[in-house]
Design an enzyme around this catalytic site. Structure first.
Site, PDB file in Angstrom:
ATOM      1  CG  ASP A  89      -1.725   1.172   1.446  1.00 14.25           C
ATOM      2  OD1 ASP A  89      -1.549   2.140   0.674  1.00 14.25           O
ATOM      3  OD2 ASP A  89      -2.562   1.166   2.370  1.00 14.25           O
ATOM      4  CE  LYS A 145      -5.715   8.569 -21.764  1.00 13.73           C
ATOM      5  NZ  LYS A 145      -6.883   7.684 -21.923  1.00 13.73           N
ATOM      6  CG  ASP A 174      -0.747   8.460 -26.617  1.00 12.77           C
ATOM      7  OD1 ASP A 174      -1.285   7.524 -27.249  1.00 12.77           O
ATOM      8  OD2 ASP A 174      -1.224   9.597 -26.561  1.00 12.77           O
ATOM      9  CG  HIS A 175      -2.907   2.590 -26.042  1.00 11.47           C
ATOM     10  ND1 HIS A 175      -3.711   3.575 -25.551  1.00 11.47           N
ATOM     11  CD2 HIS A 175      -3.670   1.871 -26.886  1.00 11.47           C
ATOM     12  CE1 HIS A 175      -4.920   3.455 -26.071  1.00 11.47           C
ATOM     13  NE2 HIS A 175      -4.924   2.423 -26.897  1.00 11.47           N
ATOM     14  CE  LYS A 179      -4.223   2.125 -30.809  1.00 12.05           C
ATOM     15  NZ  LYS A 179      -5.131   0.986 -30.732  1.00 12.05           N
ATOM     16  CG  HIS A 237      -5.169   8.213 -27.555  1.00  7.58           C
ATOM     17  ND1 HIS A 237      -4.024   7.816 -26.909  1.00  7.58           N
ATOM     18  CD2 HIS A 237      -6.193   7.668 -26.843  1.00  7.58           C
ATOM     19  CE1 HIS A 237      -4.345   7.051 -25.870  1.00  7.58           C
ATOM     20  NE2 HIS A 237      -5.650   6.964 -25.808  1.00  7.58           N
ATOM     21  CE  LYS A 335     -15.048   6.379 -24.522  1.00  5.48           C
ATOM     22  NZ  LYS A 335     -13.953   5.527 -25.042  1.00  5.48           N
TER      23      LYS A 335
HETATM   24  C1  BG6 Z   1      -7.986   4.964 -23.970  1.00  6.36           C
HETATM   25  C2  BG6 Z   1      -9.233   5.689 -23.515  1.00  6.36           C
HETATM   26  O1  BG6 Z   1      -6.855   5.750 -23.748  1.00  6.36           O
HETATM   27  O2  BG6 Z   1      -8.084   4.678 -25.351  1.00  6.36           O
HETATM   28  C3  BG6 Z   1     -10.467   4.885 -23.827  1.00  6.36           C
HETATM   29  O3  BG6 Z   1      -9.157   5.939 -22.126  1.00  6.36           O
HETATM   30  C4  BG6 Z   1     -10.498   4.489 -25.293  1.00  6.36           C
HETATM   31  O4  BG6 Z   1     -11.642   5.616 -23.501  1.00  6.36           O
HETATM   32  C5  BG6 Z   1      -9.173   3.846 -25.703  1.00  6.36           C
HETATM   33  O5  BG6 Z   1     -11.566   3.582 -25.494  1.00  6.36           O
HETATM   34  C6  BG6 Z   1      -9.133   3.610 -27.196  1.00  6.36           C
HETATM   35  O6  BG6 Z   1      -8.015   2.822 -27.515  1.00  6.36           O
HETATM   36  P1  BG6 Z   1      -8.007   1.845 -28.762  1.00  6.36           P
HETATM   37  O7  BG6 Z   1      -6.659   1.216 -28.712  1.00  6.36           O
HETATM   38  O8  BG6 Z   1      -9.131   0.884 -28.576  1.00  6.36           O
HETATM   39  O9  BG6 Z   1      -8.202   2.709 -29.975  1.00  6.36           O
END
Ligand code: BG6
Length: 485
Positions: A89, A145, A174-175, A179, A237, A335
């Site tokens: 914790d 993030k 930042d995923h 990609k 993103h 969304k």
């Molecule tokens: C995230 C958001 O960072 O990215 C989500 O918090 C979103 O709300 C997601 O759905 C989208 O990622 P991807 O990889 O599905 O395009």
């Protein structure tokens, strides 16, 4: 490589992100033979659990989230053999001290900490690691993030982390940067000589970036309602996609060169403040509707209370520099859109003069880079319509269409977190976000959000399964431009 981490410590290891993405990605790297033989992985979270229970959870998470064709029991066993768990914790110095002992007992070289907890724990965790002498040279930290909810809170987190970790040892995720499609944008721009001369205001009339999702808030309402599309998607993103689309060619594909070019773009973004938000931005919130033939509830119904949080945002941005002066960048994300689609579209200028019969319509060229779900590159061109026509030569628009999944049918496309882990473990920050980028992005986003507040702007309703409020279309059409659908 010599500075490869041999211990990965994941904070928030029992959380949703860890289960859905992180652990399956570590499995992917294991299966591909890309993890160092000596790498150990220590999961930590608040719930008490022994190593065996955590390993069983990891095995479940992997089996649930990795495609059956990639599952291989031997690889899974090899991954589990690397994994241990220790409950801690971050608010309790005693428990952090015991975690520190466990870390020390497992340490054989460099350590990568991955903070996948709520952001309010980032600073306490870093400070505790610092106090335990476990954050000096030979350690680095990966942060998920959101880094804050505005510039002030992001600065606080960054300052707190910086007291313990130097910036070159901080890896902000930042995923989208992990990609395949996003990295291909860099390959396309800088691996080809034919695009760069045209990639500017002289030849490009406007740019559109769309990140459309079909999902709703999926049980994340409590987080999402404090965030909204602007903070959740645009701040990170979409602005990263803007940077990669608009930046000058970096001298090398390495952390400093790439991030120096990205920050220049962010700093050139024209501020959209209280006087501009009415005309330059549109926000929306989905109501009930149908997505992909399925009836879905509205956002407020899902949340269980009324809300003014936007689930859609569209805006008209400008990059005030030589390359992009006068070129609008239309950005939108939402969304419950009709389709999942992430794409960048560059609309070229019209031909300067038509030599054809006035009835022959010449549509401007367009280049569309689809990043997901498919990866495609489509170039729209004019071509002669075959046949004879008294009125003279007739033209039609045709597409040069490259399907990268088909082109690389035999190469596996790897999930974003595999790339990101591989790079963070090796200490390569090119695909991570630097502090100044995060803060410049927040500064720009804050101005928009403050503008909405100052003008008391509430999101407009749009039925789930549509492309957002009609005013998002009106915003582009006022300038003679149309969203690609
Ligand atoms: C995230 C958001 O960072 O990215 C989500 O918090 C979103 O709300 C997601 O759905 C989208 O990622 P991807 O990889 O599905 O395009």
């Amino acid at each position: 490589p010599g500075n490869c981490a041999s211990l990965l410590v994941i904070f928030g290891a029992s959380g949703d992100l860890a289960q859905r993405m992180l652990l399956p990605s570590l499995y992917g790297l294991q299966h591909a033979g890309l993890l160092l033989p000596e790498l150990r992985i220590l999961g930590t979270a608040r719930s008490a659990m022994d190593d065996a229970t955590f390993r069983a959870d990891v095995a479940d998470a992997v089996r649930r989230n990795v495609p059956a064709t990639d599952l291989d029991e031997a690889s899974l066993e090899a991954l589990l053999a690397r994994i241990a768990y220790h409950a801690a914790d971050s608010g309790d110095p005693e428990s952090m001290a015991r975690l520190g002992e466990r870390i020390t007992s497992m340490r054989t070289g460099e350590i990568l900490y991955h903070l996948s907890t709520a952001p309010r724990f980032y600073v306490p965790i870093c400070v505790a690691l610092g106090a335990l002498g476990l954050a000096g040279p030979g350690t680095r930290v990966m942060l998920e993030k959101p880094i804050g909810t505005d510039l002030a809170s992001a600065t606080n987190i960054n300052d707190g982390v910086a007291r313990v970790f130097d910036e070159d040892r901080v890896f902000r995720v930042d995923h989208y940067l992990g990609k395949e499609g996003v990295q291909n944008l860099i390959a396309l721009r800088f691996g080809n000589a034919m695009f760069e001369p045209l990639w500017n205001a002289r030849h490009i009339q406007h740019v559109q970036i769309t990140v459309a999702e079909t999902v709703g808030v999926e049980g994340r309402g409590d987080y999402y309602d404090t965030s909204g599309a602007m903070r959740d998607m645009m701040q990170n993103h979409l602005l990263q996609l803007v940077c990669l689309t608009a930046m000058e060619p970096p001298a090398r594909f390495e952390p400093t060169a790439v991030r120096n070019e990205k920050i220049k773009v962010l700093r050139s973004l024209r501020r959209i403040g209280p006087a501009e938000v009415q005309t330059e931005t549109v926000t929306g919130q989905y109501t009930s509707g149908a997505v992909g033939g399925k009836v879905v509830p509205g956002y407020a119904e899902e949340l269980g209370r009324p809300s003014r949080t936007e689930t859609f945002v569209a805006l008209r941005a400008h990059i005030d520099n030589w390359r992009w002066s006068g070129v609008p960048f239309y950005l939108r994300t939402g969304k419950r859109m009709p389709r999942r689609a992430t794409e960048i579209h560059l609309q070229f200028r019209a031909v300067p003069h038509s030599i054809f019969d006035p009835r022959a319509k010449i549509a401007p060229n367009g280049l569309t880079i689809r990043l997901q779900p498919e990866e495609r590159i489509e170039l729209r061109l004019m071509s002669k319509t075959p046949g004879l026509d008294r009125a003279g030569l007739q033209l039609s628009q045709v597409a040069l269409d490259l399907d990268l999944h088909e082109e690389f049918a035999t190469s596996a496309r790897r999930p974003a977190y595999e790339r990101l882990y591989l790079d963070a473990l090796e200490g390569n920050g090119t695909l991570f976000v630097r502090r100044d980028e995060t803060e410049a992005a927040w500064e720009w986003v804050d101005a928009v959000i403050n503008g909405w507040r100052a003008n008391d702007i509430a999101p407009k309703p749009y039925p789930a399964g549509t492309w957002g409020p009609a005013s998002a279309v009106a915003m582009t059409e006022r300038h003679g431009h149309t969203w690609r659908e």
